[in-house]
Design a protein around this motif. Sequence first.
Motif, PDB file in Angstrom:
ATOM      1  N   ALA A  41       5.151  14.723  18.108  1.00  0.00           N
ATOM      2  CA  ALA A  41       6.057  14.179  17.025  1.00  0.00           C
ATOM      3  C   ALA A  41       7.516  15.124  16.535  1.00  0.00           C
ATOM      4  CB  ALA A  41       5.540  13.597  15.869  1.00  0.00           C
ATOM      5  N   HIS A  42       6.972  16.271  16.129  1.00  0.00           N
ATOM      6  CA  HIS A  42       7.806  17.115  15.821  1.00  0.00           C
ATOM      7  C   HIS A  42       8.709  17.696  16.911  1.00  0.00           C
ATOM      8  CE1 HIS A  42       5.174  18.635  12.113  1.00  0.00           C
ATOM      9  NE2 HIS A  42       5.654  17.435  12.079  1.00  0.00           N
ATOM     10  N   ASN A  43       8.236  17.770  18.035  1.00  0.00           N
ATOM     11  CA  ASN A  43       9.210  18.132  19.250  1.00  0.00           C
ATOM     12  C   ASN A  43      10.170  17.129  19.544  1.00  0.00           C
ATOM     13  OD1 ASN A  43       8.236  20.698  19.704  1.00  0.00           O
ATOM     14  ND2 ASN A  43       6.681  19.953  21.132  1.00  0.00           N
ATOM     15  N   LEU A  44       9.734  15.953  19.398  1.00  0.00           N
ATOM     16  CA  LEU A  44      10.677  14.632  19.377  1.00  0.00           C
ATOM     17  C   LEU A  44      11.559  14.310  18.217  1.00  0.00           C
ATOM     18  CD1 LEU A  44       8.089  12.282  21.381  1.00  0.00           C
ATOM     19  CD2 LEU A  44      10.307  13.396  22.443  1.00  0.00           C
ATOM     20  N   ASN A  45      11.143  15.171  17.224  1.00  0.00           N
ATOM     21  CA  ASN A  45      11.948  14.973  15.932  1.00  0.00           C
ATOM     22  C   ASN A  45      11.644  13.657  15.211  1.00  0.00           C
ATOM     23  OD1 ASN A  45      13.603  16.096  14.340  1.00  0.00           O
ATOM     24  ND2 ASN A  45      15.107  16.664  16.020  1.00  0.00           N
ATOM     25  N   LEU A  46      10.226  13.244  15.140  1.00  0.00           N
ATOM     26  CA  LEU A  46       9.829  12.338  14.787  1.00  0.00           C
ATOM     27  C   LEU A  46       8.977  12.672  13.483  1.00  0.00           C
ATOM     28  CD1 LEU A  46       8.312  10.155  17.744  1.00  0.00           C
ATOM     29  CD2 LEU A  46      10.705  10.165  16.883  1.00  0.00           C
ATOM     30  N   SER A  47       8.956  11.720  12.322  1.00  0.00           N
ATOM     31  CA  SER A  47       7.915  11.971  11.383  1.00  0.00           C
ATOM     32  C   SER A  47       6.639  11.435  11.758  1.00  0.00           C
ATOM     33  CB  SER A  47       8.440  11.288  10.000  1.00  0.00           C
ATOM     34  OG  SER A  47       9.744  11.351   9.735  1.00  0.00           O
ATOM     35  N   LEU A  61      -3.952  20.397   9.878  1.00  0.00           N
ATOM     36  CA  LEU A  61      -3.619  19.820  11.109  1.00  0.00           C
ATOM     37  C   LEU A  61      -2.142  19.597  11.317  1.00  0.00           C
ATOM     38  CD1 LEU A  61      -6.589  17.705  12.001  1.00  0.00           C
ATOM     39  CD2 LEU A  61      -6.274  20.361  12.528  1.00  0.00           C
ATOM     40  N   GLY A  62      -1.499  19.734  10.232  1.00  0.00           N
ATOM     41  CA  GLY A  62       0.196  19.331  10.293  1.00  0.00           C
ATOM     42  C   GLY A  62       0.502  18.134   9.613  1.00  0.00           C
ATOM     43  N   CYS A  63      -0.318  17.297   9.183  1.00  0.00           N
ATOM     44  CA  CYS A  63       0.122  15.860   8.573  1.00  0.00           C
ATOM     45  C   CYS A  63       0.258  15.980   7.172  1.00  0.00           C
ATOM     46  CB  CYS A  63      -1.173  14.955   8.922  1.00  0.00           C
ATOM     47  SG  CYS A  63      -1.766  14.788  10.651  1.00  0.00           S
ATOM     48  N   THR A  64       1.499  15.535   6.787  1.00  0.00           N
ATOM     49  CA  THR A  64       1.861  15.800   5.251  1.00  0.00           C
ATOM     50  C   THR A  64       1.791  14.148   4.556  1.00  0.00           C
ATOM     51  OG1 THR A  64       3.971  15.883   5.691  1.00  0.00           O
ATOM     52  CG2 THR A  64       2.894  17.862   5.379  1.00  0.00           C
ATOM     53  N   GLU A  65       2.269  13.311   5.525  1.00  0.00           N
ATOM     54  CA  GLU A  65       2.404  11.889   4.976  1.00  0.00           C
ATOM     55  C   GLU A  65       0.755  11.099   5.350  1.00  0.00           C
ATOM     56  OE1 GLU A  65       5.881  10.077   6.043  1.00  0.00           O
ATOM     57  OE2 GLU A  65       7.110  11.698   5.666  1.00  0.00           O
ATOM     58  N   MET A  66       0.246  10.290   4.217  1.00  0.00           N
ATOM     59  CA  MET A  66      -0.835   9.660   4.434  1.00  0.00           C
ATOM     60  C   MET A  66      -0.803   8.223   3.684  1.00  0.00           C
ATOM     61  SD  MET A  66      -3.489  12.688   3.788  1.00  0.00           S
ATOM     62  CE  MET A  66      -3.114  14.238   4.530  1.00  0.00           C
ATOM     63  N   GLN A  67      -1.647   7.455   4.221  1.00  0.00           N
ATOM     64  CA  GLN A  67      -1.741   6.107   3.794  1.00  0.00           C
ATOM     65  C   GLN A  67      -3.372   5.805   3.792  1.00  0.00           C
ATOM     66  OE1 GLN A  67       0.770   3.641   5.710  1.00  0.00           O
ATOM     67  NE2 GLN A  67       0.042   1.461   4.649  1.00  0.00           N
ATOM     68  N   GLY A  68      -3.776   5.314   2.762  1.00  0.00           N
ATOM     69  CA  GLY A  68      -5.191   4.732   3.042  1.00  0.00           C
ATOM     70  C   GLY A  68      -6.028   4.400   1.599  1.00  0.00           C
ATOM     71  N   TYR A  69      -7.211   3.732   1.823  1.00  0.00           N
ATOM     72  CA  TYR A  69      -7.897   3.529   0.682  1.00  0.00           C
ATOM     73  C   TYR A  69      -8.211   4.789  -0.308  1.00  0.00           C
ATOM     74  CZ  TYR A  69      -9.011  -0.811   3.137  1.00  0.00           C
ATOM     75  OH  TYR A  69      -9.356  -2.081   3.827  1.00  0.00           O
ATOM     76  N   LYS A  77       3.592  12.470  -4.182  1.00  0.00           N
ATOM     77  CA  LYS A  77       4.523  11.239  -4.401  1.00  0.00           C
ATOM     78  C   LYS A  77       4.513  10.292  -3.376  1.00  0.00           C
ATOM     79  CE  LYS A  77       7.849  14.751  -6.745  1.00  0.00           C
ATOM     80  NZ  LYS A  77       7.013  14.963  -7.900  1.00  0.00           N
ATOM     81  N   ILE A  78       4.825   9.151  -3.848  1.00  0.00           N
ATOM     82  CA  ILE A  78       4.910   7.946  -3.155  1.00  0.00           C
ATOM     83  C   ILE A  78       6.197   7.830  -2.487  1.00  0.00           C
ATOM     84  CG2 ILE A  78       4.700   5.320  -3.286  1.00  0.00           C
ATOM     85  CD1 ILE A  78       2.939   5.516  -5.506  1.00  0.00           C
ATOM     86  N   ILE A  79       6.200   7.987  -1.165  1.00  0.00           N
ATOM     87  CA  ILE A  79       7.594   8.219  -0.567  1.00  0.00           C
ATOM     88  C   ILE A  79       7.759   6.430  -0.037  1.00  0.00           C
ATOM     89  CG2 ILE A  79       7.463  10.318  -0.035  1.00  0.00           C
ATOM     90  CD1 ILE A  79       6.085   9.663   2.744  1.00  0.00           C
ATOM     91  N   GLY A  80       6.793   5.615   0.118  1.00  0.00           N
ATOM     92  CA  GLY A  80       7.103   4.325   0.658  1.00  0.00           C
ATOM     93  C   GLY A  80       5.978   3.589   0.243  1.00  0.00           C
ATOM     94  N   LEU A  81       6.188   2.070   0.628  1.00  0.00           N
ATOM     95  CA  LEU A  81       5.099   1.209   0.450  1.00  0.00           C
ATOM     96  C   LEU A  81       5.182   0.178   1.643  1.00  0.00           C
ATOM     97  CD1 LEU A  81       6.306   1.276  -2.906  1.00  0.00           C
ATOM     98  CD2 LEU A  81       3.982   0.619  -2.958  1.00  0.00           C
ATOM     99  N   GLU A  82       3.731  -0.036   2.161  1.00  0.00           N
ATOM    100  CA  GLU A  82       3.771  -0.898   3.282  1.00  0.00           C
ATOM    101  C   GLU A  82       3.385  -2.243   2.931  1.00  0.00           C
ATOM    102  OE1 GLU A  82       1.205   0.039   6.535  1.00  0.00           O
ATOM    103  OE2 GLU A  82       1.494  -1.805   7.596  1.00  0.00           O
ATOM    104  N   ALA A  83       4.400  -3.063   3.003  1.00  0.00           N
ATOM    105  CA  ALA A  83       4.067  -4.568   2.844  1.00  0.00           C
ATOM    106  C   ALA A  83       2.971  -5.303   3.691  1.00  0.00           C
ATOM    107  CB  ALA A  83       5.596  -5.394   2.906  1.00  0.00           C
ATOM    108  N   GLN A  85       0.921  -1.204   0.101  1.00  0.00           N
ATOM    109  CA  GLN A  85      -0.074  -0.030  -0.151  1.00  0.00           C
ATOM    110  C   GLN A  85       0.991   1.364   0.248  1.00  0.00           C
ATOM    111  OE1 GLN A  85      -2.719   0.997   3.399  1.00  0.00           O
ATOM    112  NE2 GLN A  85      -4.055   1.482   1.966  1.00  0.00           N
ATOM    113  N   PRO A  86       0.651   2.082  -1.173  1.00  0.00           N
ATOM    114  CA  PRO A  86       1.475   3.324  -0.995  1.00  0.00           C
ATOM    115  C   PRO A  86       1.315   4.262   0.101  1.00  0.00           C
ATOM    116  CG  PRO A  86       0.334   3.036  -3.208  1.00  0.00           C
ATOM    117  CD  PRO A  86      -0.169   2.032  -2.177  1.00  0.00           C
ATOM    118  N   GLN A  87       2.410   5.006   0.462  1.00  0.00           N
ATOM    119  CA  GLN A  87       2.514   6.008   1.392  1.00  0.00           C
ATOM    120  C   GLN A  87       2.584   7.442   0.567  1.00  0.00           C
ATOM    121  OE1 GLN A  87       5.256   4.225   3.964  1.00  0.00           O
ATOM    122  NE2 GLN A  87       3.847   3.485   5.089  1.00  0.00           N
ATOM    123  N   ILE A  88       1.834   8.270   0.798  1.00  0.00           N
ATOM    124  CA  ILE A  88       1.909   9.450  -0.139  1.00  0.00           C
ATOM    125  C   ILE A  88       2.382  10.541   0.684  1.00  0.00           C
ATOM    126  CG2 ILE A  88       0.669  10.875  -1.957  1.00  0.00           C
ATOM    127  CD1 ILE A  88       0.320   7.965  -2.469  1.00  0.00           C
TER     128      ILE A  88
END
Length: 278
Positions: A226-232, A250-258, A54-60, A45-48
């Motif tokens: 997440a941002h304060n802890l330096n996490l994506s 709300l600050g979310c830029t990476e998404m995954q879903g149907y 753009k597709i940045i990753g895929l979850e197996a 499943q693509p992660q956008i």
Amino acid sequence: KVKEYGKNHVKIYSQSMNEEAIRRQQLESELHKALKRDEFILHYQPQIDVQTDKIIGLEALVRWDHPFRGLMYPGDFITIAEETGLIVPIGKKVLEMACRQCKTWHDQGFTNLRVAVNLSQIQLRQDDFVDTVDRILRAAGLPPTALELEITESIAMHNTEFVLKQLHNLVALGVQISIDDFGTGFSSLSYLSKFPIHRLKIDRSFITNIANRSESAIITSIVGLAHNLNLSVIVEGVETQLQREVLPKLGCTEMQGYLFSKPVPPEVCIPLLKKSTI
Ligand code: C2E
Ligand code: MG
Ligand code: MG
Ligand code: MG
């Protein structure tokens, strides 16, 4: 009469318990065969990145291509695979397939793609797990930075010292760690500062009523944390255009879903990847 009914009731109950035991035993022996016959396959499943589309990753995501039951989903067999320990060889197969597939995509020109693989805590508890991951990456020729391992918050709860050591050794290889279903499992957040984590995956249960003010407040807070802890951060289970539009605010830029794609076989990923050159 009541007594008779009671007796029958008990009998029916024990009979169905017996059927359950038989069913599990059968599933276990079928899982053994499935390993030998290579019946496990992966859908991806693509992660956008929604700012760039753009597709940045895929979850197996593992599926069992069962010879007569059809395509089976993890919910049908992961629990029993964990209970029988078969999750260890199955999980190894999954890692091998995912790393090989990601290497193939890299070779096809999609060089920045990463692949995310779900881990069971039973795998992480194996003494030789880090070594196994290292060997699989080398055999596939995949850079460790292209592999992300998804663990759940409950992993952080058990066997902490050993798990912590394993995670540090994985990160030392170059592998990334993400927390799957974030917000659904563990009540204490203290592990976030102790564990070497790269990304939080916000569970889809947090975005079902995204127009709701308290729900969006929770998302904003998780993103801030997440941002304060330096996490994506990535949001899972994005299904609607409304979620797609509200979440970036709300600050979310990476998404995954149907909304973007269901998990699909690797060959179906190619046109998706071509549409979204990285
Ligand atoms: P997960 O890692 O949280 O994966 C997300 C699940 O939600 C997947 O179900 C995916 O198909 C589904 N999903 C994705 N987008 C949407 C959406 O927009 N809406 C809805 N309603 N659902 C969506 P799936 O493939 O059935 O996997 C279920 C769980 O099984 C996974 O949850 C993961 O915990 C586990 N799993 C999957 N593959 C593996 C594996 O190789 N090893 C292990 N140990 N666990 C796995
Ligand atoms: Mg996952
Ligand atoms: Mg999840
Ligand atoms: Mg899950």
